[in-house]
Design a protein around this motif. Sequence first.
Motif: not given
Length: 370
Positions: A147-173
């Motif tokens: 559970l702690l490991s899952l919690t620490l890696n949830t930043f991937n859920i909130y800090c990763v997004s899609i570039d609306p122009v290039a349509l690629t995965c990007i980091s979005a802090y």
Amino acid sequence: MAFVVEPIELNWKTILRIIFATVGIVGNAVVVTVYARKRGVTGRRTGRRLPRSATDTFILNLACADLLTSINIIPRPYLSRVENNALGHTYCRLINSDFFLWTSIVASIFTLTFVSVERFLAIVYPLKYRRLFSGNRARTISLGIWLLSLTLNTFNIYCVSIDPVALTCISAYPSASFQKFVGAGLFIAEFFIPMIVMIVAHVLAIRALRAHARTLLSRNESPNSPAYSLLHTRRKVIEMLLAVVVTFILCWSGDQVLFLAYNLGTTDPDYLSSDIYQAFFLVAFVNSCANPIIYTFKNQKFRLAVKGLIICRDRPSNRVSDVSTLTVGVENGLSQITLINALFLTTRGSYPEPQVKNANPAISHPVHLL
């Protein structure tokens, strides 16, 4: 715009991933198999299945974590272009970010840390150890680790997004400050604290073993006494401890330090897509599959256990925890103190000080250390 799948490119990174994944899968599968076989053999001999000890539970958890890590590192096609919808965001945040891979890696690191603490308590504070790890507390701790490991890696859920122009995965802090906070927090929680805990736990455990050895030496003068055998065992254990601790630090230092530098903004913004990052990531993964190799060369008992597994022969043993402890040595790599208990000593209970009763000094009996 449909998803665009890029095929697997055969290069040095792909080849190394395949090699490391194969070694990790085979090694950790052997650990799980030996562990399960030990329980089955013990059950047939005693007529009942013995409950798992805390160490057994942690080792099973560690083997599963490293096995999942090895599976997740297998090269796979990736999407160079995704759709800006729920499916595309799910892919970027869970698959492209290696969410499951890093969750299993962090679970492995935390399990290594807890096994180090568990062995330290068993040696230095045996009575307190019996209270702390009674019942199903080891299972509860293992669940908490995931559970702690899952919690620490949830930043991937909130800090990763899609570039609306290039349509690629990007980091979005959300901001540079938040990225620095996440980077520093991950470095401290996933590397610095576990490293310090492992080092301190094993240093204190080694000091306790030395104290036991000095006590035995003051009571036994025969070269065949258990004290001299314990000293020889301690020397081997120290060698293995240093090898595994140094392996962990060397494997993870580069990846963790550079990832921290990336989050602090002191490296190239494209660092995560560079060959340097891939190289340090592969070096870090070596830690998950190096321990079986170390023990294959350093531990004869493990080689015999693997040989017995290959030829499917159950060897009688007066040590109940032989195979279980071999699993500790193979997969944990940081709980070699357990190897003393089953490979060289006989564990009967908790004793603040070791006591040896031997009417004939020419005959050496197992040392009751714990």
